[in-house]
Design an enzyme around this catalytic site. Structure first.
Site, PDB file in Angstrom:
ATOM      1  N   ASP A 127       2.382  30.460  -2.858  1.00 41.63           N
ATOM      2  CA  ASP A 127       1.768  31.303  -1.826  1.00 41.63           C
ATOM      3  C   ASP A 127       1.735  32.780  -2.235  1.00 41.63           C
ATOM      4  O   ASP A 127       2.135  33.138  -3.356  1.00 41.63           O
ATOM      5  CB  ASP A 127       2.545  31.085  -0.515  1.00 41.63           C
ATOM      6  CG  ASP A 127       1.636  31.009   0.690  1.00 41.63           C
ATOM      7  OD1 ASP A 127       0.582  31.664   0.680  1.00 41.63           O
ATOM      8  OD2 ASP A 127       1.996  30.305   1.649  1.00 41.63           O
ATOM      9  N   ASP A 184      -5.908  30.630   6.439  1.00 42.83           N
ATOM     10  CA  ASP A 184      -5.386  29.346   6.927  1.00 42.83           C
ATOM     11  C   ASP A 184      -6.333  28.660   7.911  1.00 42.83           C
ATOM     12  O   ASP A 184      -6.892  29.303   8.802  1.00 42.83           O
ATOM     13  CB  ASP A 184      -4.038  29.567   7.629  1.00 42.83           C
ATOM     14  CG  ASP A 184      -2.960  29.935   6.634  1.00 42.83           C
ATOM     15  OD1 ASP A 184      -3.272  30.177   5.452  1.00 42.83           O
ATOM     16  OD2 ASP A 184      -1.784  29.972   7.057  1.00 42.83           O
TER      17      ASP A 184
HETATM   18  C1  GLA Z   1       0.562  30.619   4.273  1.00 37.45           C
HETATM   19  C2  GLA Z   1      -0.270  29.489   3.688  1.00 37.45           C
HETATM   20  C3  GLA Z   1      -0.157  28.254   4.565  1.00 37.45           C
HETATM   21  C4  GLA Z   1       1.307  27.840   4.695  1.00 37.45           C
HETATM   22  C5  GLA Z   1       2.134  29.011   5.227  1.00 37.45           C
HETATM   23  C6  GLA Z   1       3.612  28.726   5.161  1.00 37.45           C
HETATM   24  O1  GLA Z   1       0.057  31.068   5.470  1.00 37.45           O
HETATM   25  O2  GLA Z   1      -1.610  29.884   3.557  1.00 37.45           O
HETATM   26  O3  GLA Z   1      -0.925  27.192   4.043  1.00 37.45           O
HETATM   27  O4  GLA Z   1       1.782  27.431   3.437  1.00 37.45           O
HETATM   28  O5  GLA Z   1       1.908  30.185   4.461  1.00 37.45           O
HETATM   29  O6  GLA Z   1       4.389  29.796   5.628  1.00 37.45           O
END
Ligand code: GLA
Length: 388
Positions: A127, A184
């Protein structure tokens, strides 16, 4: 490690987020096998964020699996998942803390990659949160790419920088096998339709060894779980799954494996859609009816994709809202002009059309094929060129 087709699997985040533990993850693996999802191609079981203690071990500097959630450590989980014939995925972050504020791998990349290899990890999602100021994002992904390569184990590198820093321009150089291209997803129509439209013209950078990842599917969540923001109905899930399949993005399920309804199971194991996604040539889908423009992605989106056997996948996706549909287009009609996919009238070929959802033979057509496609629904076909 060769990643010749978009990876397929299940990830804990969309439904469980913080609420993960050994039982949840091992049970997910059980369900994947019980439902036959492994046979359909879903192989990776991925633990997302929130698996670790809040601090590294002060002596070894290693991350520590949460003692309550994973009391027997991660090797036990990996062994269990492997015993089911599946592959095991974990999560870390290029910053000092993960997005949910657990320890990240910044400046510990090589220590962490070795630890993941020891655990028996086959996949690492990486990430983009909490990087120190002035660090170079590209270099951080290269570091982890190298750390994984030198970890002693084949580990699929799933980069997740949400499409920032023009990721498509450099991500292949890092060794990543897939790269998140958007923010997301949440479990609602607007979210997945926005994501799909934003990527239609970005797939020229996606292909074997490094696939554009439009995020985990919300198909089958029906408004329950961490990223549920209203939910979708089944027609909308058909559209989401068909878009992901046709666009050749990884198929990572995010729904609760205990709540997969029979119709959702049928959808996510649809052989034709999975074959479009896993087609050996991995050619990108493209939009028709745009007059050649790459900037204009219409809400009545017609996608075509050339398949290895010379057939075409063609999808009619009506992403419009009912209220925005013009009165002259009622019922809404969508079409594929064969000349637009490179079959002019003088090609001597007609198209045999098969509905991939029903298996129905929709006849053989000259010049064009059209259908009524109400807002928020889709139709998807295999077109086979045949002599006229
Ligand atoms: C980010 C990623 C998500 C998830 C969250 C976890 O937002 O884009 O897909 O992995 O972190 O905290």
């Amino acid at each position: 490690m060769l990643v010749n087709a978009p990876p397929m699997g299940w990830n804990s985040w969309n439904t469980f987020a913080y609420d993960i533990n050994e039982e949840v993850i091992c049970h997910a693996a059980d369900r994947i096998v019980e439902l036959g999802l492994d046979q359909a191609g879903y192989r990776y079981v991925v633990i997302d964020d929130c698996w670790a203690e809040m601090e590294r071990d002060p002596v070894t500097r290693r991350m520590v699996p949460d003692h309550n959630k994973f009391p027997r450590g991660m090797k036990v989980v990996a062994d269990y998942i492997h015993s089911k014939g599946l592959k095991f995925g974990m999560y870390s972050c290029s910053g000092v803390r993960t997005c949910a504020n657990y320890p990240g791998s910044y400046d510990h990349e090589f220590i962490d990659a070795r630890m993941f290899a020891e655990f028996g990890v086959d996949f690492l999602k990486y990430d983009n949160c909490n990087k120190p100021e002035f660090t170079n994002c590209i270099n951080l992904y290269r570091r982890m790419g190298n750390a994984l390569r030198h970890s002693g184990r084949d580990i699929l590198f799933s980069a997740c920088n949400w499409g920032t820093e023009n990721v498509w321009q450099w991500i292949r150089t890092t060794g990543a096998h897939m790269y998140r291209s958007t923010g997301d997803i949440s479990d609602k129509f607007d979210s997945f339709s926005y994501i799909a439209k934003s990527q239609v013209n970005k797939f020229c950078f996606s292909g074997p060894q490094c696939f554009n990842d439009m995020d985990m599917l919300t198909v089958g969540m029906f408004g329950q779980g961490h990223v549920a923001k209203g939910g979708c109905n089944f027609e909308e899930y058909r559209m989401q799954f068909a878009l992901w399949a046709m666009m050749g993005t990884p198929l990572m399920l995010g729904c609760n494996p205990d709540k997969i309804t029979p119709e959702v199971l049928q959808l996510i194991t649809n052989r034709e859609l999975i074959a479009f996604n896993q087609d050996p040539e991995c050619r990108s889908a493209y939009a028709l009816g745009t007059g050649g423009s790459l900037d204009n992605v219409p809400s009545k989106l017609v996608l075509a994709k050339l398949l290895a056997d010379g057939d075409y996948a063609v999808g009619f996706f009506n992403l419009m809202e009912v209220k925005d549909s013009p009165s002259w287009d009622n019922p809404p009609r969508m079409q594929c002009l064969f000349t637009e996919i490179g079959f002019p009238v003088n090609s001597g070929l007609a198209m045999k059309v098969t509905d991939v959802f029903t298996g129905e033979d929709c006849g053989t057509h000259d010049e064009l094929f059209y259908q009524t496609v109400p807002a928020h629904t889709c139709r998807v076909y295999r077109l086979t060129p045949v002599p006229k």
